[in-house]
Design a protein around this motif. Structure first.
Motif, short mmCIF file in Angstrom:
data_model
loop_
_atom_site.label_atom_id
_atom_site.label_comp_id
_atom_site.label_asym_id
_atom_site.label_seq_id
_atom_site.Cartn_x
_atom_site.Cartn_y
_atom_site.Cartn_z
N SER A 1 0.84 -1.21 0.00
CA SER A 1 0.00 0.00 0.00
C SER A 1 0.86 1.25 0.00
O SER A 1 0.56 2.24 -0.69
CB SER A 1 -0.93 0.01 1.22
OG SER A 1 -1.84 -1.05 1.16
N LEU A 2 1.95 1.23 0.77
CA LEU A 2 2.86 2.38 0.81
C LEU A 2 3.51 2.61 -0.54
O LEU A 2 3.56 3.74 -1.03
CB LEU A 2 3.93 2.16 1.89
CG LEU A 2 5.00 3.26 1.98
CD1 LEU A 2 4.38 4.60 2.32
CD2 LEU A 2 6.06 2.86 3.00
N ASP B 1 0.96 4.03 -2.94
CA ASP B 1 0.62 5.41 -2.57
C ASP B 1 1.72 6.37 -3.02
O ASP B 1 1.44 7.43 -3.62
CB ASP B 1 0.42 5.50 -1.06
CG ASP B 1 0.11 6.91 -0.59
OD1 ASP B 1 -0.77 7.56 -1.21
OD2 ASP B 1 0.72 7.37 0.38
N ASN C 1 1.48 9.18 -6.29
CA ASN C 1 1.67 10.61 -6.04
C ASN C 1 2.95 11.16 -6.66
O ASN C 1 3.35 12.29 -6.35
CB ASN C 1 1.65 10.88 -4.53
CG ASN C 1 0.24 10.84 -3.96
OD1 ASN C 1 -0.52 11.80 -4.14
ND2 ASN C 1 -0.11 9.75 -3.31
N ALA D 1 1.92 1.51 8.35
CA ALA D 1 0.72 2.34 8.43
C ALA D 1 1.05 3.73 8.98
O ALA D 1 0.27 4.67 8.82
CB ALA D 1 -0.33 1.67 9.30
N ASP E 1 2.93 7.51 4.85
CA ASP E 1 2.23 7.66 3.58
C ASP E 1 2.94 8.76 2.80
O ASP E 1 3.95 9.31 3.27
CB ASP E 1 0.74 7.97 3.76
CG ASP E 1 0.48 9.24 4.57
OD1 ASP E 1 1.37 10.14 4.61
OD2 ASP E 1 -0.61 9.37 5.15
N TYR E 2 2.42 9.08 1.63
CA TYR E 2 3.08 10.06 0.78
C TYR E 2 3.27 11.40 1.49
O TYR E 2 4.37 11.97 1.48
CB TYR E 2 2.28 10.27 -0.51
CG TYR E 2 2.73 11.47 -1.31
CD1 TYR E 2 3.94 11.46 -2.01
CD2 TYR E 2 1.95 12.62 -1.35
CE1 TYR E 2 4.37 12.56 -2.72
CE2 TYR E 2 2.37 13.73 -2.07
CZ TYR E 2 3.58 13.70 -2.76
OH TYR E 2 3.99 14.80 -3.46
N LYS F 1 3.33 12.17 4.69
CA LYS F 1 4.24 12.12 5.82
C LYS F 1 5.69 12.02 5.36
O LYS F 1 6.59 12.69 5.90
CB LYS F 1 3.89 10.94 6.73
CG LYS F 1 2.58 11.14 7.48
CD LYS F 1 2.21 9.91 8.28
CE LYS F 1 0.87 10.11 8.99
NZ LYS F 1 0.43 8.89 9.70
#
Length: 222
Positions: free
Chosen positions: A94-95, A98, A102, A207, A210-211, A213
């Motif tokens: 997922s990371l 993401d 982006n 978790a 993410d983009y 952060k």
């Protein structure tokens, strides 16, 4: 702002360490050598070539390094191909998606051999997300030598301040910091024997990232 994320593979994207450990210890049996756990733990983040060079020096093994690598690699490949319970680490897919969605550039800088990287990336369809893939076997020295991360930074085309490394090993974090790069230490269940204190930030779960952060992660510490 961060524009490039440089990933390690083993222990960060996928945990092939149990497969590697099985292959190494099967080979150690064949070689008739007793490698203690303390010594084996120092191999994390090293290329197979450097591991066997160290073993040859320590145990007086006469077999050529490339021949030793070939045997271990065959043992690994046989185990890898039959192991069904091999998954990406929780949250990392997922990371990756993401960050990619982006516009973040992703580069792999792994101590693993090219053939191992290709097996993992093919199995999990990861090639599409990464602009460059670097293997430790293409460098004279393994992590903690910073060469692989310096090359990754050069290939990124970005300033060092715009790159971040995600690592889970003592050697990998030392290499990233020696290269002058910001480093996120991944404190997974598989890295408890590793010292992550030199990392700029430590996370225990993807978790937490993410983009947004990662994009501003340096700013949050300044």
């Amino acid at each position: 702002m961060i524009k490039t994320v440089i990933f390690d593979m083993d222990g960060v994207i996928v945990d092939t360490e149990p497969v590697h450990k099985y292959a190494y210890y099967e080979h150690f049996k064949q070689l008739g050598i007793d490698v203690p756990d303390e010594m084996y733990s120092t191999f994390t983040g090293n290329s197979t070539k450097n591991v066997y060079q160290k073993l040859r020096d320590t145990f007086g093994i006469d077999t050529e390094t490339n021949d030793l690598i070939r045997v271990k690699r065959n043992l690994f490949n046989d185990a890898f191909d039959t192991k069904e319970d091999l998954y990406l680490l929780p949250g990392v897919e997922s990371l990756i998606k993401d960050l990619y969605a982006n516009g973040m550039q992703l580069i792999l800088a792994s101590s693993a051999a090219n053939v191992t990287i290709d097996r993992v990336f093919t199995r999990f369809n990861l090639h599409q997300y990464f602009t460059h893939i670097l293997s430790g076997e293409d460098f004279a020295q393994s992590k903690p030598n910073p060469a692989i991360f310096i090359k990754a930074w050069e290939l990124s085309g970005d300033d060092k301040s715009e790159c971040v490394v995600i690592e889970d090993s003592t050697n990998g974090i030392k290499a990233a910091k020696e290269a002058g790069l910001f480093c996120i230490g991944y404190d997974s269940v598989n890295s408890k024997s590793q010292e992550l204190g030199e990392a700029d930030v430590i996370v225990a779960d993807f978790a937490e990232l993410d983009y947004q952060k990662i994009r501003t992660i340096r700013n949050t510490l300044e």
